[in-house]
Write a protein that holds these residues in place. Structure first.
Motif, mmCIF file in Angstrom:
data_model
loop_
_atom_site.group_PDB
_atom_site.id
_atom_site.type_symbol
_atom_site.label_atom_id
_atom_site.label_comp_id
_atom_site.label_asym_id
_atom_site.label_seq_id
_atom_site.Cartn_x
_atom_site.Cartn_y
_atom_site.Cartn_z
ATOM 1 N N ILE A 4 16.424 7.778 43.644
ATOM 2 C CA ILE A 4 16.402 6.897 42.480
ATOM 3 C C ILE A 4 17.905 6.688 42.266
ATOM 4 O O ILE A 4 18.784 7.444 42.155
ATOM 5 C CB ILE A 4 15.812 7.956 40.998
ATOM 6 C CG1 ILE A 4 14.345 7.877 41.591
ATOM 7 C CG2 ILE A 4 16.195 7.253 39.761
ATOM 8 C CD1 ILE A 4 13.725 9.109 40.452
ATOM 9 N N ILE A 5 17.975 5.217 41.440
ATOM 10 C CA ILE A 5 19.231 4.748 41.153
ATOM 11 C C ILE A 5 19.310 4.637 39.579
ATOM 12 O O ILE A 5 18.651 4.213 38.926
ATOM 13 C CB ILE A 5 19.592 3.309 41.641
ATOM 14 C CG1 ILE A 5 19.467 3.429 43.216
ATOM 15 C CG2 ILE A 5 20.902 2.782 40.973
ATOM 16 C CD1 ILE A 5 19.525 2.063 43.847
ATOM 17 N N SER A 6 20.238 5.354 38.991
ATOM 18 C CA SER A 6 20.478 5.341 37.564
ATOM 19 C C SER A 6 21.627 4.954 37.221
ATOM 20 O O SER A 6 22.770 5.634 37.052
ATOM 21 C CB SER A 6 20.256 6.864 37.134
ATOM 22 O OG SER A 6 20.326 6.991 35.689
ATOM 23 N N VAL A 24 19.808 -4.155 33.439
ATOM 24 C CA VAL A 24 19.570 -2.979 34.419
ATOM 25 C C VAL A 24 17.828 -3.122 34.459
ATOM 26 O O VAL A 24 17.344 -2.590 35.571
ATOM 27 C CB VAL A 24 19.805 -1.692 33.575
ATOM 28 C CG1 VAL A 24 19.251 -0.377 34.122
ATOM 29 C CG2 VAL A 24 21.305 -1.611 33.412
ATOM 30 N N ALA A 25 17.262 -3.432 33.312
ATOM 31 C CA ALA A 25 15.689 -3.238 33.603
ATOM 32 C C ALA A 25 15.058 -4.344 34.629
ATOM 33 O O ALA A 25 14.074 -4.009 35.277
ATOM 34 C CB ALA A 25 15.132 -3.759 32.262
ATOM 35 N N ALA A 26 15.829 -5.375 34.911
ATOM 36 C CA ALA A 26 15.377 -6.295 35.702
ATOM 37 C C ALA A 26 15.839 -6.069 37.190
ATOM 38 O O ALA A 26 15.749 -6.937 38.095
ATOM 39 C CB ALA A 26 15.799 -7.794 35.243
ATOM 40 N N SER A 27 16.500 -5.060 37.353
ATOM 41 C CA SER A 27 17.629 -5.160 38.449
ATOM 42 C C SER A 27 16.845 -4.390 39.798
ATOM 43 O O SER A 27 17.199 -4.498 40.759
ATOM 44 C CB SER A 27 18.715 -4.490 38.482
ATOM 45 O OG SER A 27 18.557 -2.786 37.899
ATOM 46 N N GLY A 28 15.602 -3.584 39.334
ATOM 47 C CA GLY A 28 15.155 -2.500 40.217
ATOM 48 C C GLY A 28 15.560 -1.221 40.173
ATOM 49 O O GLY A 28 15.017 -0.396 40.884
ATOM 50 N N ALA A 29 16.236 -1.038 39.506
ATOM 51 C CA ALA A 29 17.063 0.395 39.235
ATOM 52 C C ALA A 29 15.923 1.266 38.481
ATOM 53 O O ALA A 29 15.090 0.531 37.858
ATOM 54 C CB ALA A 29 18.281 0.623 38.132
ATOM 55 N N GLN A 30 15.625 2.530 38.844
ATOM 56 C CA GLN A 30 14.374 3.044 38.185
ATOM 57 C C GLN A 30 14.868 4.122 36.804
ATOM 58 O O GLN A 30 13.880 4.036 35.992
ATOM 59 C CB GLN A 30 14.051 4.322 39.097
ATOM 60 C CG GLN A 30 13.520 3.691 40.449
ATOM 61 C CD GLN A 30 14.876 3.580 41.502
ATOM 62 O OE1 GLN A 30 15.938 3.309 41.279
ATOM 63 N NE2 GLN A 30 14.307 3.602 42.795
ATOM 64 N N THR A 191 19.166 11.479 43.681
ATOM 65 C CA THR A 191 19.278 10.655 42.382
ATOM 66 C C THR A 191 20.929 10.172 42.152
ATOM 67 O O THR A 191 21.799 11.253 42.076
ATOM 68 C CB THR A 191 18.683 11.592 41.102
ATOM 69 O OG1 THR A 191 17.490 12.027 41.471
ATOM 70 C CG2 THR A 191 18.733 10.612 39.853
ATOM 71 N N VAL A 192 21.004 8.957 42.105
ATOM 72 C CA VAL A 192 22.356 8.517 41.857
ATOM 73 C C VAL A 192 22.845 7.800 41.017
ATOM 74 O O VAL A 192 22.127 6.663 40.627
ATOM 75 C CB VAL A 192 22.600 7.545 43.344
ATOM 76 C CG1 VAL A 192 24.083 7.185 43.541
ATOM 77 C CG2 VAL A 192 22.355 8.308 44.583
ATOM 78 N N VAL A 207 22.394 -3.526 43.014
ATOM 79 C CA VAL A 207 21.282 -2.328 43.186
ATOM 80 C C VAL A 207 20.646 -2.764 44.487
ATOM 81 O O VAL A 207 20.332 -1.647 45.322
ATOM 82 C CB VAL A 207 20.192 -2.419 41.985
ATOM 83 C CG1 VAL A 207 19.006 -1.627 42.371
ATOM 84 C CG2 VAL A 207 20.810 -1.921 40.872
ATOM 85 N N ALA A 208 20.352 -4.036 44.991
ATOM 86 C CA ALA A 208 19.889 -4.371 46.213
ATOM 87 C C ALA A 208 20.875 -3.864 47.305
ATOM 88 O O ALA A 208 20.139 -3.269 48.148
ATOM 89 C CB ALA A 208 19.660 -5.658 46.490
#
Length: 220
Positions: A4-6, A24-30, A191-192, A207-208
């Motif tokens: 998980i990316i935070s 952040v919400a659109a980036s693919g981060a969880q 979790t990062v 994020v990619a």
């Protein structure tokens, strides 16, 4: 291993916070990592429950709320009500750690414990059956933009071994970037948290790139 990316909100542009939260919400981060500092446990001051409640309206991701505060028992219910999903408390805080973890769960949230760089890893052993996550600080808590402490890699390996077969996430926070990400994932972090690296430039591209690096380490 599902990593998980935070992204850490501490590195967002607070003059354009809604814009950055939507990125952040659109980036693919969880998740979104929310750092709470009280000016006592650490020398800096960030945000309180009212601000968390406000940003809750802007972003529909799990809130990973890291309480860097001396007396978390006073504030856990407030942050739970404000929209936190995971609440982590420092084993070094003034309040009883077991009481804090129990209260977080009474509030219906996932409980985690945090370890600062100078605290022996053995300090978390009594609480492993009471938490959903262990957060290893790989910089000294209180300020963003610090460099990763190399000794943290061994600490992550040691704590991963301590966790064993328990269903506990292992989070790392501090100095995680394109150069250090591979090492922390190899050491067992799933979790990062990353602030400066992800918020510098295009969030989605960053994020990619994180996911590309993670894919070279993690074999499903």
């Amino acid at each position: 291993m599902n990593v998980i990316i935070s992204p850490s909100m501490l590195s967002a542009d607070f003059a354009n916070l809604e814009r950055d939260l939507k990125a952040v919400a659109a980036s693919g981060a969880q998740w979104l990592h929310v750092d709470v500092m009280d000016g006592h446990f650490v020398p800096n001051i960030t945000i309180g429950p009212d601000q968390v409640a406000c940003i809750r309206k802007c972003i529909d991701l799990p809130f990973d709320v890291h309480l860097m505060i001396s007396e978390p028992l006073k504030y856990i219910p407030k942050f739970a009500k404000a929209g936190a999903d995971i609440i982590t408390v420092h084993v070094e805080s003034e309040d009883d750690t077991a009481e804090c973890l129990a209260l977080i769960k009474e509030c219906g949230k996932k409980a985690g414990i945090v370890l600062s760089p100078d605290t022996p890893t053995s300090a978390i052993a009594p609480y492993l059956d009471a938490v959903s996550m262990v957060l290893v600080m790989s910089v000294y808590p209180g300020f963003g933009g610090q460099s990763y402490i190399p000794e943290s890699t061994k600490r992550l390996r040691d704590i991963r071994a301590m966790i064993g077969s328990r269903d506990i996430r292992l989070e790392v926070d501090g100095g995680v970037n394109f150069d250090t990400l591979e090492a922390v994932v190899e050491a067992g972090a799933d979790t990062v948290v990353s602030g400066s690296c992800l918020f510098n430039g295009d969030m989605t591209e960053n994020v990619a790139k994180f996911n590309e690096i993670i894919a070279t380490v993690v074999v499903e």
